[in-house]
Scaffold this motif. Structure first.
Motif, short mmCIF file in Angstrom:
data_model
loop_
_atom_site.label_atom_id
_atom_site.label_comp_id
_atom_site.label_asym_id
_atom_site.label_seq_id
_atom_site.Cartn_x
_atom_site.Cartn_y
_atom_site.Cartn_z
N PRO B 214 -0.29 7.64 13.07
CA PRO B 214 -1.32 8.65 12.37
C PRO B 214 -0.73 9.26 11.23
O PRO B 214 -1.72 9.55 10.41
CB PRO B 214 -1.55 9.77 13.65
N SER B 215 0.43 9.13 11.00
CA SER B 215 0.77 9.96 9.54
C SER B 215 1.34 9.08 8.57
O SER B 215 1.69 9.43 7.34
CB SER B 215 1.98 10.70 9.93
N SER B 216 0.88 7.71 8.75
CA SER B 216 0.92 6.68 7.44
C SER B 216 -0.28 5.90 7.28
O SER B 216 -0.84 5.62 8.27
CB SER B 216 2.14 5.96 7.58
N LYS B 217 -0.35 5.32 6.04
CA LYS B 217 -1.68 4.65 5.70
C LYS B 217 -1.42 3.47 6.25
O LYS B 217 -0.31 2.84 6.35
CB LYS B 217 -1.91 4.69 4.13
N LEU B 218 -2.53 2.94 6.54
CA LEU B 218 -2.44 1.27 7.09
C LEU B 218 -2.60 0.19 6.05
O LEU B 218 -3.05 0.43 5.13
CB LEU B 218 -3.78 1.17 7.95
N SER B 219 -1.45 -0.54 6.10
CA SER B 219 -1.28 -1.50 5.27
C SER B 219 -2.00 -2.76 5.72
O SER B 219 -2.26 -3.73 4.82
CB SER B 219 -0.05 -1.73 4.72
#
Lengths: 684, 438
Positions: B214-219
């Motif tokens: 939840p705390s990082s952008k999806l790549s």
């Protein structure tokens, strides 16, 4: 050692998770009160032991739940019994007196003399810390509950010294002088004991002795454990809750018993309060009691009373224009003194400050501090709000303390504008648009497209925050779902102002497993800051892909539906062989009649021909043999009938052979008689 | 790594084949577990999850709490299992203490004993490995959690506290009382191995859920999305050993048991989440307090008779009955169902009939023996969602008609009979006429 380290690491990990979940401590509330009734359920009207009874009664008393009347009869009976019996153990006496303090089973001038002398003797002869504890605390309880007795300890200072002798250089205590193992839990018990000794002492205890205990207390605070969010606790083999509660109880009574005052680090006391509040609602009675009792000690003590800042909700909805509410109260939820709350800073996810030094307004009716206006540039997203509590001068008497700064993660949510949503099928080589559709993402199933592997699918939309900035959601997926349940997920990425996804089917044929046919298109857009997260079934696309080459991978299996996997099978009934088709019975009877006709015609023919049996022998011998002969023939025929009806072949053959011999004999006789008769006729 | 994976997979496969061969661990008369080992990675779980444990204790379970790295851990001594059930609430344990490893846990399940396994975010490879043997694949990304921006609990700003209400429709697994309030879940997603048909989802995520950090952008697209995500799954092995696998340890915690819940977008506010009911009912199922069936012997006889014949003749009419009881946790109660079936089987079923129940545990039917002779079996193979599997059979030969059992006086043959007998009568008359005519 390894294991211990690991376990400690895990405690912190777990607690961190808990604290993240709670994000901010809340004081004891009604949910605790309703839970207490579940946790402290007596079995058949009374508790198993007086210790349990005390813990339950004390917790309920602190929470302000009155259940005494329901419990007093059975429990009081036990109390009186223990106090009356001279053989009761010190521990039982102590707990009986503790319960008595709440239920008031036995009061007034009527001091149980035996008990007092027993406790006094116990205090004098004690070697173990627990014996000191039970007897001294017991005496303190007697003093509180029964008036008019001289309860002073004869040799208070000696007892003080012998208890003190069990302390260790690191501030912890041993249970007995023989046992080298020291514990923080024991330290709490020791403080309580020493506090009891001070209050029971006839004359003042030597200040230097008390000073050494105070130094020990500060030493003990060096071994305190800490989490990143400013939560403190004491760890020990009894578990963090019991250990910390014991220390706090000890400190409270110690501070209450002597006059010079304890000077404890305020941030650690707040940290301890946060630890107990962070535990939530324990389901275990012992933990529940320890939590409530320790918080009650923190609520009312002579060193420092922590104030807790809590937020009913850490989510601010920008569309609803709700104010941000903050409450400040003591740990047990009672009213805080006059103070003001300041929002020192609000940091956004990039770490830059959005709001600075804003004082919150106070609503006296709901005792809530609130922030109702946010700056113009306050947008959706995740923030860290830093609050400060400023106590008014007048509140300082009671020794209120607060955290220097309370950091609270706040999520600001709002409605995200979705505009210019379009879906189009493009021709690959020239990029010309084959078919383009405007999308209304609130409606389902409106789009029906078709494409082949030389074309592209383009989906684009714009997301804007309430302030009109570009919004990049955490979740923006396009899902293509084939009829055979094979699913493909694609991320819709944001480029500049636009979120766009272009699917070039030529490059995707392998990934799509060469499955032609109808694909459902599903778009999911969501984010923690987005109030209108959506899952939209846009419609479907009919894909025409090339044939699957032999070596291409097969689509993955999908779990079968559990409901269809089980359940009854369809019934099977055996199909029996069809019996041969037979003519109707009537037909057989008609033919039977036809078959009988020739016989009847034969009989009629015989009578017509005028047959007679005039040459039947007249002599007795010849007639007899003729009758026997014909009787024999009749018997053979009858045998045949019997054979048809019931006899088996063997019986029939046996009977037939006998009849045959008989027939041969009588037949020969009859024929020779007939021949003789015809010869006679000829010769005549 | 890959080799390990293969190895564990083949172990799982072999164990699946071995399962039916191994004997039942439970006493036949009392199938509920009694002694349960609880492995924790931290003793504070004992107090933070105390409601769950105390409901178990109040139902008569004997819980033995141990740290997962306790060096004296053992499931068996002198070849005898010390426990009937195992609860592993130790998501971060990399290695068990003592003689315990993932293989001994697989053996424990293979011996017909039950397991509750709870992982959590950053579950260790050991826990993942045990789950994998039960047909459950946790998301490989160790920082991933289940996120759902449509069905989260309103109190949560991260949307990782899922308010899940997609429960399996099975009274036997989750009890007859409907779980009204959503179940709160915060943890890691898993999917089910499609080739394993013993495992099924009990609590599924909503279509808008996905598994990501939840705390990082999806790549890249997340591995698990939508209702393919299972939050809590159960497995019932072929030997009726039961396993519960949860992606969230918090689901069982006092905090979530006591927490109120309001699902986003829903006006219903519940004082208490569905967690306590869900966890309690699921534990009743996994420890065989429900859905455990026992069958009496298969009884059959000809219509109008009472004794069981040694052989049937084709086209006999027979009556078949079997008694089935369900364990209620304390006693055997009559089982009532309308989907129990019997097969009359030789290479393939010749007759398959649904049995009717008298609601007192007896199931009856009657049918005609097929006109095929050979060695048949009565077969009752009962598989129902959540119930233990019943597989009963009884052999019975079927013979054709004997020579004297055919029809004797065939009407069609009356003309032939008539021809014979008139000829014989004619002969008798003719013998007089021929001999004595003058």
């Amino acid at each position: 050692m390894m294991a211990r380290c690991l376990a400690r690491f895990l405690v912190s990990l777990l607690a961190l998770a808990i604290c993240n979940a709670a994000s901010v401590s809340h004081p004891i509330s009604d949910s605790h009160r309703s839970a207490a009734l579940d946790v402290f359920v007596p079995l058949d009207g009374s508790y198993k032991s007086l210790e349990e009874a005390y813990e339950a009664l004390k917790s309920l008393e602190i929470l302000g739940i009155d259940k005494k009347s329901d419990l007093s009869s059975g429990t009081c009976e036990n109390v009186v019994k223990v106090l009356a019996s001279p053989s009761s153990a010190l521990k039982d006496v102590f707990y009986a007196l503790s319960v008595n303090g709440i239920l008031k089973c036995k009061t007034g001038e009527d001091v149980p003399k035996d008990i007092v002398s027993k406790l006094q003797a116990g205090a004098k002869d004690a070697k173990l810390l627990l014996d000191f504890y039970y007897s001294i605390r017991g005496l303190v309880l007697v003093k509180e509950q029964f008036s008019g007795t001289d309860l002073t300890l004869g040799d208070a200072e000696a007892i003080f010294r012998s208890v003190k002798a069990l302390s260790q250089s690191d501030g912890r205590w041993r249970y007995s002088s023989n046992n080298a193992e020291s514990s923080t839990f024991a330290a709490g018990l020791a403080f309580e004991t020493l506090a009891g000794v001070i209050s029971l002492a006839p004359s003042e205890i030597d200040q230097s002795l008390i000073q050494t205990v105070k130094t020990g207390i500060l030493k003990l605070f060096d071994s305190i454990q800490k989490y990143d969010d400013g939560t403190f606790y004491f760890d020990g083999s009894e578990g963090p809750i019991s250990t910390t509660a014991s220390v706090i109880r000890g400190l409270t009574s110690f501070a209450a018993s002597e006059s010079t005052g304890l000077n404890l680090p305020g941030d650690k006391i707040v940290g301890l309060a946060k630890f107990f509040l962070g535990v939530g609602i324990p389901g275990d009675a012992k933990d529940f009691f320890n939590q409530i009792d320790a918080l009650a000690c923190l609520e009312d003590n002579r060193f420092s009373v922590p104030l807790i800042l809590s937020l009913p909700s850490t989510v601010i909805s920008l569309t609803k224009k709700e104010p941000l509410k903050v409450k400040v109260s003591t740990v047990l939820g009672s009213k805080a003194p006059a103070l003001s709350v300041k929002l020192a800073e609000a940091l956004n996810s990039k770490g830059s400050s959005v709001i600075n030094n804003q004082e919150l307004k106070f609503d006296a009716d709901s005792a809530t501090y609130f922030l109702d206006s946010f700056p113009k540039n306050f947008d959706v997203g995740k923030y860290t709000f830093v609050f400060e509590i400023l106590l008014d001068e007048s509140a300082n008497e009671k020794g209120y303390i607060t955290e220097a700064q309370t950091k609270v993660p706040i999520a600001a949510t709002g409605a995200i504008g979705i505009e210019n949503a379009e879906i189009a099928v493009l021709d690959s080589d020239v990029g010309s648009i084959e078919s383009q559709k405007k999308l209304d993402l609130t409606k389902d199933g409106v789009v029906s497209l078709s494409a082949n592997h030389l074309q592209k699918l383009r989906l684009s939309f714009q997301l804007t925050t309430p302030l009109g900035l570009v919004f990049k959601p955490h979740q923006a997926f396009l899902k293509l779902k084939h009829e055979s349940q094979v699913e493909h997920i694609f991320l819709v990425k944001t480029y500049g102002k636009k979120a766009e996804l272009v699917l070039d089917f030529l490059g995707l044929v392998e990934k799509l497993y060469y499955l032609s046919g109808k694909y459902e298109i599903q778009l999911t857009i969501g984010d923690a800051s987005m109030e209108n997260s959506l899952l939209s079934n846009i419609g479907h696309i009919e894909l025409d892909l090339p044939e699957r080459p032999e070596k291409a991978p097969l689509p993955p299996l999908h779990p079968t539906d559990p409901y269809s996997r089980y359940g009854p099978k369809s019934e099977i009934s055996h199909i029996f062989r069809v019996p041969e088709k037979l003519p109707a019975k009537q037909l057989s009877l008609i033919f039977l009649g036809l078959i009988v006709l020739p016989f009847i015609a034969f009989l009629i023919g015989l009578t017509r021909l005028g047959v007679n049996i005039k040459s039947f022998p007249s002599s007795v011998g010849a007639a007899t043999s003729a009758l026997l002969f014909h009787g024999g023939i009749g018997a053979v025929l009858l045998l045949y009938v019997l054979f048809w009806l019931k006899l088996d072949l063997f019986t029939t053959l046996k009977a037939l052979s006998l009849l045959g011999v008989f027939l041969l004999f009588v037949g020969h006789r009859t024929l020779s008689n007939l021949a003789a008769a015809s010869n006679k006729l000829k010769s005549a | 790594e890959a080799n390990m994976m293969n190895l564990s997979r083949s172990v799982a496969l072999i164990s699946l084949f071995l399962l039916p061969l191994l004997s039942f661990s439970f006493s036949v008369d009392n199938p509920t577990d009694r002694r349960v080992l609880v492995l924790l990675d931290d003793l504070s779980l004992k107090s933070s999850h105390s409601i769950f444990f105390s409901t178990l204790k109040s139902r008569g379970f004997d819980l033995d709490f141990k740290l997962a790295d306790d060096s004296k851990l053992a499931l068996q001594r002198y070849g005898q299992y010390l426990y009937d059930g195992l609860i592993i609430f130790a998501p971060s344990t990399e290695r068990f203490g003592g003689a315990l490893d993932s293989k001994s846990i697989a053996d424990f399940v293979d011996s017909g004993r039950d397991l509750i396994l709870s992982a959590d975010t950053s579950a260790s490879d050991l826990i993942r490995g045990i789950a994998l043997e039960c047909g459950v694949d946790f998301d490989e990304d160790s920082s991933a959690m289940v996120i759902d921006h449509s069905s989260f609990s309103l109190s949560d700003g991260d949307h990782t506290l899922i308010a899940a209400d997609d429960l399996v429709k099975s009274d036997v697994i989750l009890g007859k009382t409907k779980i009204e309030a959503p179940v709160l879940f915060r943890g890691v997603a898993h999917s089910l191995n499609p080739t394993n048909n013993l495992v099924l989802k009990v609590l599924s995520a909503s279509p808008s859920a996905y598994s990501a950090n939840p705390s990082s952008k999806l790549s890249s697209p997340p591995q698990l999305t939508g209702s393919a995500i299972s939050l809590v799954s159960v497995m019932q092995a072929r030997n009726n050993a039961r396993v519960v696998i949860s992606g969230s340890l918090q689901l069982f915690s006092d905090r979530l048991f006591r927490s109120g819940v309001q699902k986003a977008g829903s006006p219903n506010k519940y004082e208490k989440s569905g967690n306590e009911q869900f966890a309690t009912e699921l534990s009743k199922w996994v420890f065989h307090e429900r859905g455990h069936l026992k069958a009496g012997s298969l009884v059959h006889h000809r219509v109008g008779e009472t004794d069981e014949p040694a052989i049937y003749r084709i086209k006999d009419d027979l009556e078949f009955s079997v008694e089935i009881l369900e364990w209620s946790g304390r006693s055997w109660e009559p089982y009532v169902a309308d989907d129990l079936q019997v097969q009359f089987y030789m290479m393939s079923p010749y007759v398959l009939k649904t049995l009717s129940t008298d609601k007192k545990g007896m199931f009856h039917t009657s049918f005609k023996v097929p006109d095929v002779y050979g060695v048949f079996q009565f077969k009752v193979e009962y598989e129902k969602l959540g119930y233990t599997t019943l597989s009963l059979s009884k052999q019975i030969p079927v013979r054709p008609y004997r020579h004297n059992e055919y029809e004797r006086f065939i009407p069609t043959a009356y003309p032939y009979y008539g021809a014979c007998f008139t000829t014989m009568a004619g002969f008798f008359v003719f013998s007089f006429v021929y001999l004595y005519h003058k």
